[in-house]
Design an enzyme around this catalytic site. Structure first.
Site, PDB file in Angstrom:
ATOM      1  N   ALA A 282       0.571  -1.001  -0.008  1.00 57.05           N
ATOM      2  CA  ALA A 282      -0.027  -0.349  -0.088  1.00 57.05           C
ATOM      3  C   ALA A 282       1.124   1.139  -0.108  1.00 57.05           C
ATOM      4  CB  ALA A 282      -0.732  -0.101   1.211  1.00 57.05           C
ATOM      5  N   GLU A 318       0.034   3.154   6.877  1.00 57.70           N
ATOM      6  CA  GLU A 318      -0.338   4.149   5.363  1.00 57.70           C
ATOM      7  C   GLU A 318      -0.906   4.993   6.568  1.00 57.70           C
ATOM      8  OE1 GLU A 318       1.584   3.195   3.148  1.00 57.70           O
ATOM      9  OE2 GLU A 318       1.679   1.411   3.933  1.00 57.70           O
TER      10      GLU A 318
HETATM   11  N1  BES Z   1       5.687   3.565   1.222  1.00 54.91           N
HETATM   12  C1  BES Z   1       5.589   2.426   0.960  1.00 54.91           C
HETATM   13  C2  BES Z   1       5.249   1.583   0.364  1.00 54.91           C
HETATM   14  C3  BES Z   1       6.347   1.941  -1.218  1.00 54.91           C
HETATM   15  C4  BES Z   1       7.341   1.264  -0.931  1.00 54.91           C
HETATM   16  C5  BES Z   1       6.567   2.449  -2.461  1.00 54.91           C
HETATM   17  C6  BES Z   1       8.117   0.774  -1.907  1.00 54.91           C
HETATM   18  C7  BES Z   1       7.052   2.868  -3.217  1.00 54.91           C
HETATM   19  C8  BES Z   1       8.345   1.503  -2.714  1.00 54.91           C
HETATM   20  C9  BES Z   1       4.793   2.153   2.485  1.00 54.91           C
HETATM   21  O1  BES Z   1       4.157   2.843   3.369  1.00 54.91           O
HETATM   22  C10 BES Z   1       4.460   0.756   2.273  1.00 54.91           C
HETATM   23  O2  BES Z   1       5.850   0.740   3.874  1.00 54.91           O
HETATM   24  N2  BES Z   1       3.857   0.053   2.370  1.00 54.91           N
HETATM   25  C11 BES Z   1       4.666  -1.580   2.691  1.00 54.91           C
HETATM   26  C12 BES Z   1       3.579  -2.859   3.967  1.00 54.91           C
HETATM   27  C13 BES Z   1       4.092  -1.566   5.614  1.00 54.91           C
HETATM   28  C14 BES Z   1       2.533  -2.177   6.082  1.00 54.91           C
HETATM   29  C15 BES Z   1       5.478  -2.355   5.829  1.00 54.91           C
HETATM   30  C16 BES Z   1       4.163  -2.519   1.197  1.00 54.91           C
HETATM   31  O3  BES Z   1       4.027  -2.214   0.695  1.00 54.91           O
HETATM   32  O4  BES Z   1       4.732  -3.459   1.580  1.00 54.91           O
HETATM   33 ZN    ZN Z   2       5.898   2.964   4.556  1.00 50.90          ZN
END
Ligand code: BES
Ligand code: ZN
Length: 886
Positions: A282, A318
């Protein structure tokens, strides 16, 4: 000499095949400020035209520049206008747009066109099931328009969208909707304004035929926020009602962040959109989070208990970024852990509060040790604040995320013990206050912790700079009435880093009196030297040491403790993590010895008896809740076991581990059957007790099936058909899939037919077969790749088949190397379609140094085969070349 494996030559001569290295030390501020950005989108699935109007001014904090460099990736400029006059003296350099300009404020208007339906990378603006959506972090905005696509350029955005009313009835972007209208020609428009300055990576747009689950939340200062979770209208057969859990999770997150960190939401709306084609879990775009459907949709029939937890945790994560990431963002991508590590800690704390601290802590440590420890000891090891990269997408790692969270958790522990219960919160308050509206650095966070919490973190800063998991060894000596702990620390070498300094390692300890089974209180030892001793008086008998309680530091510990003391701690420790750890240690020791061939039959029997006694106590302990029981019963994973040996043979570890499972299953068949029967009585519910029962039930089944496969198949088939929820059904199908029986085939056919129209459940169907214990799992994977439901275009589907396979040791590590070949061929086929996802599959092949010689050579061979592809993406190139370095 292979140029791909020589880092110096790689730096010297960047070519399309040698993408340049970006270094943290080279940071300079951007020469221009962009106070305002207006974006106008004429939407279409095959052509979208974007008109970007930027107000720019020289940045007083940077050197004067007579051109502006705007990043672009695969973009063509349709037109460029400066202060109202079309210009043609611009050039394109490596994808970027260079426009000569006098060092004064200007208005720049740039028109670009993109084809969203041809965007298979899922970065920038792309089509997914008829809707349009964006993913900009880290560097996707430059695939939409030319822009200073870096996190330290903050701008206020106004977005206007025009599109066909039938295809795109819903038009969303960041911030608040300020205006909308009908064009009278079958198209309509909407304008959104986000009052908070933000970097381009937080931009988002969604347009499509969507329906929403809505609610509202009143913040602590009385502001009413409209909440909406959108799904595709075509799926309203069930998707809409599957968003209820996500909505509840969102509301709980908003409350929790006010109560725990004093953070209030800051817009009138908070929108979430679920999309089925998404590279990650996400994304925290300001006011418009975009989610993988996997982390939004959940109901009891289609989602397991752990899926429910996944939704809750990712929604929280998020949402929490609104402060840790959005209001305070990152200066550059080397600071990624500033927002990700901190936000992971925040979501872990939230989930601990929601679901119970003990089990959640164990689960988080399991991920850390199963994924991050191997990363830290392999070719891709890097500090939580890296020094260089070629492709930032490769640095969204367990190190940045999970170790990053552990590092801040250690600060929290230090603050609690040294400065008081409120100190950590004072530190975070100061951080948010001091840097609100800024693009900050990890150093800013540490400094705020020092000033706000009152800690001295001078030496602690090493945790940000040094890669590698510290190794602690502890010897306990008893003499007279005193016990002395002699503790030493080393930080292993990692690529590009040698001869490291000791770091402060906060170890929570307790000294147990063997006779009474109690201790006089927990204490914190901070080990900050290569060697040191701590003496404790008042122990007539040698106490039993419980150490790294709660996993207070992300380190490995070796110590001279007898098996019987581990059995004692597994039964008596009042710290649930330490209790779990004692059980794990007992098993790890045995399996490590067994798989290095150091055990004769008698020793094996003795070790199994000790483990069996502890195991039986756990199965029978009426004081234990079932959820913790299920946790304590689980044997350590193969990757973690492999980590204990410098070089391992995964097939040997696998068969030793399976043999132990089977032995426990046979030895305690009656107790396990009783546990299975008792937990099967519990009616379905989402409360902790019922969830715990389901977890213990499937664990009982797993051991029964290992001990007696025939009977296990019957039990599993019965559990499968009686199931009124996905947790039980998936658990039963997992066990059946690993067995050779007619019930297996029947259940797999039934499952597919039952859920044929639900992509997330079909993902499970693929993953279960790819991760199964079945001896022919590798053939099943090959057949599934040709299944009509399989596609390389959908990241969830690719991961469900191939990530599950790569994590299935007996299949992936097939002795003839076929497993390696399957993954290498996948990478080569997927790279041109979706490089970000392709690159993530390099990691399992990169472990070659730690695997026995025959397989090691086969793994390298496949890596070399990938490296020989001339057209590799930056993503895959970087991962493969780092993985090949000797
Ligand atoms: N900011 C990230 C999403 C992201 C990740 C964008 C890599 C671009 C490249 C988001 O906040 C995030 O960390 N998402 C994780 C889930 C989280 C619960 C650790 C994900 O997408 O795996
Ligand atoms: Zn994140």
């Amino acid at each position: 000499m292979d140029i791909a494996t020589n880092p110096e030559m790689a730096d010297a001569a960047p070519t399309p095949h040698q993408p340049p290295v970006i270094r943290r030390e080279d940071y300079t501020p951007f020469a221009w400020l962009v106070p305002e950005t207006q974006l106008a989108f004429a939407l279409g699935l095959d052509t979208t035209r974007i008109t970007a109007t930027l107000s720019i001014a020289p940045n007083p904090a940077a050197d004067i520049s007579s051109t502006i460099r705007l990043n672009g990736d695969g973009l063509k400029a349709v037109s460029v206008t400066v202060d109202g006059t079309p210009v043609s003296d611009w050039t394109i350099d490596g994808g970027d747009l260079l426009v000569p300009l006098s060092a004064a404020p200007h208005t720049l208007e740039i028109v670009t066109e993109v084809n969203p339906s041809a965007n298979t990378q899922l970065m920038g603006l792309y089509g997914s099931g008829g809707m349009l959506c964006t993913q900009c972090e880290a560097e996707g905005f430059r695939r939409i328009t030319f822009f200073p696509d870096r996190p330290d350029v903050l701008s206020i955005y106004t977005v206007t969208m025009t599109g066909a009313k039938d295809a795109f009835p819903v038009l969303l972007s960041n911030g608040n909707k300020v205006d909308a209208g009908d064009n009278g020609d079958g198209t309509h428009w909407a304008q959104w304004h986000d009052p908070w300055p933000k970097p381009s990576y937080l931009f988002a747009l969604v347009a499509g035929d969507l329906v929403a689950n809505t609610d509202s939340f009143t913040t602590m200062s009385g502001r009413v926020v409209e909440l909406a979770i959108y799904v595709r209208a075509q799926n309203d057969g069930g998707d809409l009602r599957r968003t209820d859990h996500a909505m509840r999770s969102l509301i709980k997150s908003m409350e929790w962040d006010e109560q725990t960190f004093g953070r209030e939401y800051d817009l009138d709306v908070f929108n979430i959109v679920a999309v089925s084609d998404f590279n990650m879990g996400a994304m925290e775009n300001k006011g418009l989070n975009v989610f993988n459907t996997k982390y939004v949709l959940a109901d009891a029939d289609t989602a397991t208990d752990s899926d429910f937890d996944g939704v809750e945790g990712v929604i929280a994560h998020e949402y929490f970024h609104n402060w840790s990431g959005n209001r305070v963002t990152c200066r550059d991508w080397f600071q990624l852990s500033l927002k990700e590590g901190f936000t992971v800690l925040r979501d872990q704390m939230f989930s601990q509060d929601m679901q119970g601290e003990a089990v959640k802590r164990i689960e988080d440590v399991r991920i850390l040790r199963g994924v991050q420890f191997p990363e830290d000891s392999g070719p891709l090891a890097h500090p939580i604040r890296p020094d260089s990269f070629r492709e930032i997408s490769n640095f969204y790692t367990a190190t940045i995320y999970n170790k990053g969270a552990e590092v801040i958790r250690m600060m929290q522990t230090l603050a609690r013990f040294e400065c008081g219960a409120e100190a950590f919160r004072s530190g975070t308050d100061l951080y948010f206050d001091r840097h609100d509206g800024e693009a900050a650095t990890c150093e800013d966070f540490i400094a705020a912790m020092e000033d706000g919490a009152g800690l001295d973190l001078t030496q602690f800063r090493l945790w940000y700079a040094q890669a590698g998991t510290p190794q602690i060894s502890i010897a306990a000596e008893h003499s007279g009435d005193a016990v002395t702990l002699k503790i030493s620390q080393t930080v292993p070498d990692t690529p590009g880093q040698k001869d490291k300094l000791p770091m402060p390692v906060p170890l929570k300890i307790a000294l147990f009196d063997r006779a009474s089974g109690t201790h006089n209180g927990e204490q914190l030892l901070v080990c900050d030297a290569a060697q040191q001793s701590f003496t404790f008086a008042g122990f007539a008998d040698k106490p039993v040491l419980s150490v790294n309680r709660g996993f207070s530091a992300p380190v490995t510990i070796t110590r001279d403790i007898a098996d019987e003391d581990l059995v004692f701690l597994a039964a008596k420790d009042d710290d649930s993590f330490a209790r779990y750890e004692a059980m794990q240690d007992l098993v790890v020791r045995h399996l490590t010895a067994a798989s290095s061939g150091r055990l004769n039959d008698a020793d094996r029997e003795t070790a199994r008896r000790a483990i069996g006694n502890a195991f039986a106590a756990i199965v029978a302990d009426t004081q234990l809740d079932d959820s913790m029981r299920g946790e304590l019963m689980m044997l350590p994973g193969i990757t973690y076991l492999a980590e204990q040996q410098p070089v391992s043979d995964p097939s040997v570890i696998h068969s030793e581990r399976e043999a132990l499972k089977a032995w426990l299953g046979r030895q305690y068949e009656a107790q396990l059957t009783a546990l299975h029967e008792r937990t099967a009585q519990m009616p379905f519910g989402l409360e902790q007790a019922a969830r715990g029962a389901r977890k213990a039930k499937t664990q009982a089944l797993v051991f029964c099936a290992a001990g007696n496969p025939q009977r296990g198949a019957d039990m599993a088939a019965a559990q499968y058909h009686a199931a009124d929820n996905m947790t039980d059904r998936q658990g039963a199908l997992m066990v059946l899939t690993g067995l050779n029986s007619a019930a297996r085939t029947n259940a797999l056919i039934d499952f597919h037919r039952r859920y044929a129209d639900n992509a997330l459940v079909i993902d499970k169907w693929f993953a279960l077969q790819a991760s199964s214990l079945h001896p022919r799992a590798i053939d099943h994977v090959k057949a599934l790749a040709d299944h009509q439901d399989f596609t390389l275009r959908n990241p969830n589907r690719v991961r469900s088949l191939y990530m599950a396979f790569a994590a299935n040791p007996h299949a992936f590590h097939a002795a003839d190397g076929e497993g390696y070949q399957i993954i290498a061929d996948l990478i080569i086929a997927l790279d041109p379609i979706n490089p970000q996802t392709a690159a993530r599959f390099v990691t399992p092949l990169g472990r070659w140094k730690r695997i026995e010689p025959a397989r090691s050579a086969l793994m390298r061979e496949q890596l070399a085969k990938i490296a020989a592809v001339q057209t590799l993406s930056r993503d895959t190139f970087e991962q493969v070349s780092r993985s090949l370095e000797r």
